[in-house]
Design a protein around this motif. Structure first.
Motif, PDB file in Angstrom:
ATOM      1  N   GLU A   2       0.848  -1.204   0.000  1.00  0.00           N
ATOM      2  CA  GLU A   2       0.000   0.000   0.000  1.00  0.00           C
ATOM      3  C   GLU A   2       0.877   1.245   0.000  1.00  0.00           C
ATOM      4  N   GLN A   3       0.495   2.215  -0.837  1.00  0.00           N
ATOM      5  CA  GLN A   3       1.187   3.503  -0.778  1.00  0.00           C
ATOM      6  C   GLN A   3       0.928   4.153   0.576  1.00  0.00           C
ATOM      7  N   PRO A   4       1.941   4.721   1.217  1.00  0.00           N
ATOM      8  CA  PRO A   4       1.674   5.406   2.492  1.00  0.00           C
ATOM      9  C   PRO A   4       0.990   6.751   2.242  1.00  0.00           C
ATOM     10  N   TYR A   5       0.382   7.280   3.294  1.00  0.00           N
ATOM     11  CA  TYR A   5      -0.274   8.577   3.163  1.00  0.00           C
ATOM     12  C   TYR A   5       0.728   9.705   3.392  1.00  0.00           C
ATOM     13  N   ALA A   6       0.688  10.704   2.508  1.00  0.00           N
ATOM     14  CA  ALA A   6       1.519  11.901   2.691  1.00  0.00           C
ATOM     15  C   ALA A   6       0.828  12.808   3.701  1.00  0.00           C
ATOM     16  N   ILE A   7      -0.465  12.963   3.525  1.00  0.00           N
ATOM     17  CA  ILE A   7      -1.257  13.849   4.387  1.00  0.00           C
ATOM     18  C   ILE A   7      -2.546  13.145   4.778  1.00  0.00           C
ATOM     19  N   GLU A   8      -2.911  13.271   6.049  1.00  0.00           N
ATOM     20  CA  GLU A   8      -4.227  12.796   6.482  1.00  0.00           C
ATOM     21  C   GLU A   8      -4.911  13.917   7.248  1.00  0.00           C
ATOM     22  N   MET A   9      -6.109  14.264   6.791  1.00  0.00           N
ATOM     23  CA  MET A   9      -6.930  15.217   7.539  1.00  0.00           C
ATOM     24  C   MET A   9      -8.028  14.357   8.163  1.00  0.00           C
ATOM     25  N   LEU A  10      -8.047  14.324   9.489  1.00  0.00           N
ATOM     26  CA  LEU A  10      -8.936  13.373  10.162  1.00  0.00           C
ATOM     27  C   LEU A  10     -10.009  14.099  10.952  1.00  0.00           C
ATOM     28  N   ASN A  11     -11.262  13.831  10.603  1.00  0.00           N
ATOM     29  CA  ASN A  11     -12.430  14.345  11.331  1.00  0.00           C
ATOM     30  C   ASN A  11     -12.401  15.855  11.518  1.00  0.00           C
ATOM     31  N   ILE A  12     -12.169  16.549  10.417  1.00  0.00           N
ATOM     32  CA  ILE A  12     -12.058  18.014  10.468  1.00  0.00           C
ATOM     33  C   ILE A  12     -13.444  18.673  10.494  1.00  0.00           C
ATOM     34  N   THR A  13     -13.657  19.550  11.461  1.00  0.00           N
ATOM     35  CA  THR A  13     -14.875  20.357  11.497  1.00  0.00           C
ATOM     36  C   THR A  13     -14.495  21.827  11.557  1.00  0.00           C
ATOM     37  N   LYS A  14     -15.072  22.611  10.633  1.00  0.00           N
ATOM     38  CA  LYS A  14     -14.822  24.058  10.607  1.00  0.00           C
ATOM     39  C   LYS A  14     -16.161  24.774  10.427  1.00  0.00           C
ATOM     40  N   ARG A  15     -16.461  25.659  11.381  1.00  0.00           N
ATOM     41  CA  ARG A  15     -17.741  26.380  11.323  1.00  0.00           C
ATOM     42  C   ARG A  15     -17.529  27.850  10.972  1.00  0.00           C
ATOM     43  N   PHE A  16     -18.490  28.418  10.227  1.00  0.00           N
ATOM     44  CA  PHE A  16     -18.586  29.864  10.040  1.00  0.00           C
ATOM     45  C   PHE A  16     -19.940  30.286  10.591  1.00  0.00           C
ATOM     46  N   PRO A  17     -20.149  31.591  10.824  1.00  0.00           N
ATOM     47  CA  PRO A  17     -21.442  32.022  11.354  1.00  0.00           C
ATOM     48  C   PRO A  17     -22.590  31.457  10.502  1.00  0.00           C
ATOM     49  N   GLY A  18     -23.436  30.668  11.139  1.00  0.00           N
ATOM     50  CA  GLY A  18     -24.628  30.164  10.438  1.00  0.00           C
ATOM     51  C   GLY A  18     -24.397  28.940   9.577  1.00  0.00           C
ATOM     52  N   ILE A  62      -7.719  16.525  13.440  1.00  0.00           N
ATOM     53  CA  ILE A  62      -6.271  16.643  13.415  1.00  0.00           C
ATOM     54  C   ILE A  62      -5.734  16.409  12.005  1.00  0.00           C
ATOM     55  N   ILE A  63      -4.500  16.867  11.801  1.00  0.00           N
ATOM     56  CA  ILE A  63      -3.817  16.654  10.520  1.00  0.00           C
ATOM     57  C   ILE A  63      -2.540  15.870  10.787  1.00  0.00           C
ATOM     58  N   LYS A  64      -2.302  14.852   9.977  1.00  0.00           N
ATOM     59  CA  LYS A  64      -1.059  14.091  10.085  1.00  0.00           C
ATOM     60  C   LYS A  64      -0.272  14.218   8.799  1.00  0.00           C
ATOM     61  N   LYS A  65       1.040  14.352   8.953  1.00  0.00           N
ATOM     62  CA  LYS A  65       1.933  14.330   7.789  1.00  0.00           C
ATOM     63  C   LYS A  65       2.836  13.121   7.964  1.00  0.00           C
ATOM     64  N   ASP A  66       2.914  12.272   6.960  1.00  0.00           N
ATOM     65  CA  ASP A  66       3.705  11.038   7.035  1.00  0.00           C
ATOM     66  C   ASP A  66       3.411  10.271   8.323  1.00  0.00           C
ATOM     67  N   GLY A  67       2.151  10.241   8.708  1.00  0.00           N
ATOM     68  CA  GLY A  67       1.735   9.453   9.870  1.00  0.00           C
ATOM     69  C   GLY A  67       1.894  10.139  11.212  1.00  0.00           C
ATOM     70  N   ARG A  68       2.495  11.341  11.247  1.00  0.00           N
ATOM     71  CA  ARG A  68       2.697  12.028  12.533  1.00  0.00           C
ATOM     72  C   ARG A  68       1.823  13.270  12.632  1.00  0.00           C
ATOM     73  N   GLU A  69       1.211  13.474  13.778  1.00  0.00           N
ATOM     74  CA  GLU A  69       0.350  14.636  13.931  1.00  0.00           C
ATOM     75  C   GLU A  69       1.178  15.923  13.857  1.00  0.00           C
ATOM     76  N   VAL A  70       0.650  16.900  13.123  1.00  0.00           N
ATOM     77  CA  VAL A  70       1.354  18.179  12.991  1.00  0.00           C
ATOM     78  C   VAL A  70       0.406  19.321  13.338  1.00  0.00           C
ATOM     79  N   SER A  71       1.015  20.476  13.638  1.00  0.00           N
ATOM     80  CA  SER A  71       0.215  21.657  13.937  1.00  0.00           C
ATOM     81  C   SER A  71       0.477  22.691  12.843  1.00  0.00           C
ATOM     82  N   ILE A  72      -0.588  23.119  12.168  1.00  0.00           N
ATOM     83  CA  ILE A  72      -0.436  24.092  11.077  1.00  0.00           C
ATOM     84  C   ILE A  72      -1.222  25.343  11.450  1.00  0.00           C
ATOM     85  N   LYS A  73      -0.510  26.314  12.044  1.00  0.00           N
ATOM     86  CA  LYS A  73      -1.184  27.508  12.565  1.00  0.00           C
ATOM     87  C   LYS A  73      -1.275  28.625  11.531  1.00  0.00           C
TER      88      LYS A  73
END
Ligand SMILES: Nc1ncnc2c1ncn2[C@@H]1O[C@H](COP(=O)(O)OP(=O)(O)O)[C@@H](O)[C@H]1O
Ligand SMILES: [Mg+2]
Length: 509
Positions: A2-18, A62-73
């Motif tokens: 299996e090809q490994p994942y470069a990026i994983e965005m897991l269970n992302i929720t983003k709200r805007f007004p309304g 959360i976001i993972k890069k190459d399997g490791r959680e990262v913080s992208i501020k």
């Protein structure tokens, strides 16, 4: 393996007004794949990509890069992680050169000195390697949209980004430029880059993507293997119902001449030659006449002349027997001309106004919306609500949403709704479905045909050959400011049309 994942965005929720723009979305990008992100206008694609690029902070996930959680501020964090993005609306500095835009923020220095020669060598090498033709010394304000985009791509490559995000890159390109971009993307994949590619166009997904994830109204619908999924299946995932790809229309029954254009010449702003040269044609009630051509052959300036945005250098425009050559924009509008403009931000909307105020921009002075000098706010709201419902214009707060905060496709739907609902004698529609998804395109095409069948004249200006072939009753091809051919869509082919558009063929004069 299996090809490994470069990026994983897991269970992302983003709200805007309304609105929940991203509701628990998971997206996994494999190394070395082109992964398409498909969804209707307002589905949440740009928001999700902006989260990955550090422009928005998600409430959850959360976001993972190459399997490791990262913080992208912020975008700097994204850049450090090798993530680059070409935005839907480019973010270049107009008064800088191509080269300066590419190296901005990462200028190479030796001690206090700028090493621009090294930078230039690297840029030239990259542009040759990937077939990204640019002129490093040209000012961004003077180059084509295609070259601006290549500059954005070089900016990512110069930073050695490995994860490349393309947010609707083909919406602004000509068919030829789209083919080139597809080749460039294939080249990038061959070098091991991982690509996220946002588009509405199923043909493009079929042409380059390996896998495709689909979003609908902020929710994750699924991820499929592109080779084994049909266009019909993809579009059903996207809109939640079957979509008709064929425009149904009866043969045209042209009536009286509505628009008579005689010897129209329009000066160019960009160069000394005229942009439109001695153009004459007619558009009758009950027919859809299409102006086809490659972007930049005078179509925009012709429309500026017809709608009164620019004065004519010569010629005459007659609308239903009345000379309107020198009439103001408003006079033309009240005489029955509707205009869906090419540049929706410049001529289509007042971005700081609410959606409802935008819906009555050219009509607020009519008795329906004003009484004794006061706007009838209730009537305006009810009218806006009717159009929002009818044209499925999606936004966070309905009529009071600021136009600026709406997604591009929904801005487009709002303009189309307003212009068609004016019930004009002549509808001038420039790229009416640009940036729209298949469901919305289907609806707008049917509305344009309905205008025609109600005995209105329609002048369509489009760069999309499929749209030209499907909608028009007559095709006029523009090349270098002139009409070089008139074609019948029932008997011509896309190849023949292409020859006229490229200037390789013209009707004997
Ligand atoms: N900055 C913002 N403020 C408020 N609402 C937003 C903002 N950006 C996007 N939205 C809303 O979030 C939804 C998703 O938008 P977007 O991600 O741009 O969709 P897409 O790229 O799929 O067309 C839309 O309803 C849009 O109006
Ligand atoms: Mg978007």
């Amino acid at each position: 393996m299996e090809q490994p994942y470069a990026i994983e965005m897991l269970n992302i929720t983003k709200r805007f007004p309304g609105i929940i723009a991203n509701d628990n979305i998971t997206l996994q990008l494999k190394k070395g794949e082109i992964h398409a992100l498909l969804g209707e206008n307002g589905a949440g694609k740009s928001t999700l990509m902006s989260v990955l690029f550090g422009l928005y902070q998600p409430e959850e996930g959360i976001i993972k890069k190459d399997g490791r959680e990262v913080s992208i501020k912020n975008p700097n964090d994204a850049n450090e992680l090798g993530i680059g993005m070409v935005h839907q609306h480019f973010k270049l500095v107009d008064v800088f050169t191509v080269l300066d835009n590419i190296i901005m923020g990462v200028e190479p220095t030796k001690g206090p000195f700028l090493q621009k020669d090294d930078a230039r060598k690297k840029v030239v090498a990259l542009s040759e390697k990937y077939g990204l033709m640019v002129d490093p010394d040209a000012l961004v304000e003077n180059i084509t949209v295609g070259m601006q985009q290549r500059t954005e791509i070089l900016k990512m490559l110069y930073r050695e980004n490995e994860i490349l995000i393309f947010d609707e890159p083909t919406a602004v390109l000509t068919p030829q430029e789209i083919d080139e971009l597809m080749d460039i993307m294939r080249g990038l994949r061959a070098e091991g880059k991982s690509i996220l590619f946002i588009t509405h166009k199923l043909n493009e997904i079929k042409a380059v993507a390996d896998r495709c994830s689909v979003l609908r109204k902020g929710k994750y619908i699924g991820t499929v293997d592109v080779a084994s999924t049909s266009k019909e299946e993809l579009s059903k995932m996207m809109v939640g119902r079957d979509v008709d790809f064929v425009v149904h229309k009866e043969p045209a029954k042209p009536g009286d001449v509505v628009l008579d254009v005689e010897g129209v010449t329009v000066a160019s702003k960009a160069h000394k030659n005229n942009a439109v040269k001695d153009v004459s044609f007619q558009c009758r009630a009950g027919e859809i006449v299409c102006i086809a051509g490659i972007d930049g052959n005078g179509q925009s300036e012709l429309v500026y002349g017809l709608t009164g945005i620019e004065p004519l250098a010569a010629g005459k425009i007659v609308l239903k027997g009345h000379d309107v050559t020198h009439a103001s924009i408003r006079k033309r509008s009240t005489s029955g001309v509707s205009h869906i403009p090419e540049d929706r931000h410049k001529y289509g909307l007042v971005l700081d106004y609410s959606l409802e105020d935008n819906m009555v921009l050219q009509r607020y002075f009519e008795p329906e919306f004003v009484q004794a000098g006061f706007l009838k706010r209730k009537a305006i709201r009810a009218y806006a609500e009717k159009l929002i419902e009818q044209y499925d214009v999606r936004s966070g707060q309905g009529p009071i949403t600021a136009a600026r905060s709406m997604s591009g496709g929904n801005q487009q739907k709002a303009i189309v709704a307003r212009e068609i609902d004016k019930n004009p004698e002549l509808l001038i529609a420039v790229q009416p479905t640009r940036g729209l998804d298949v469901g919305a395109i289907e609806y707008i095409h049917s509305q344009i045909v309905a205008q025609r069948d109600a005995g209105k004249a329609v002048l369509l200006v489009s760069l999309e050959l499929d749209e030209v072939m499907a909608l028009s009753d007559r095709i006029l091809v523009m090349y270098e400011g002139e009409i070089v051919g008139e074609l019948d869509p029932k008997t011509t082919t896309v190849q023949e049309l292409g020859l006229y558009m490229a200037g390789a063929k013209r009707e004997g004069k």
